[in-house]
Design a protein around this motif. Structure first.
Motif: not given
Length: 161
Positions: A10-15
């Motif tokens: 989720e963090t990778v996607h958001k970044d």
């Protein structure tokens, strides 16, 4: 409760989305900046060049918009406050310099250098899927070419004055 792996994904996607949104916003700003510069320019060849640059930045924005949508996110629809301030500065500066083409080109170089830095930093500090990295690298290459062309045009404008 999310697993560590789910949170990381989720963090990778958001970044990824945030980085694309930032570049999208920069392209909206650049398109508006080139359009504004085109309105202020006197030389017809320069006007054509600036119009073409605005068109390219619209194309870049469209490509980024499409990529953001493919990630099931809603793309930004406008540029930044900083871009608005830069265009206001162009208005003020060109009002005092008589809207000469050299002043217009100086501001184009400033804006393009900022775009160049943002693209280079974004590509350096992040990992993108290969297809997306290819798109961003291609856009970066075109921005580098534009910076060189604008510098050349500015040199020619200085010689004419």
């Amino acid at each position: 409760m999310k697993t560590t792996r789910e949170q990381a994904k989720e963090t990778v996607h958001k970044d990824l989305v945030n980085n694309l949104q930032g570049l999208l916003e920069k392209n909206y700003d650049a398109e508006k900046g080139f359009t504004k510069a085109m309105e202020d320019a006197k030389d017809s060849n320069l006007k054509r060049f600036l119009k073409e640059q605005a068109r390219k930045r619209n194309k870049f924005a469209t490509e980024l918009d499409r990529e953001i949508r493919s990630l099931n996110e809603k793309p930004k629809e406008d540029g930044s406050t900083t871009g608005d301030l830069h265009r206001t500065w162009i208005d003020v500066k060109t009002a005092f310099t008589g809207k000469d083409d050299e002043a217009v080109l100086e501001e184009c170089i400033r804006g393009e250098k900022a775009s160049l830095e943002e693209y280079e930093e974004t590509l350096k500090e992040n990992r993108f899927p290969p297809n997306l990295e290819s798109i961003l690298t291609s856009q970066l290459s075109e921005i580098k070419s534009t910076v060189a062309k604008v510098k050349n045009l500015e040199d020619l404008a200085e010689k004419d004055n």
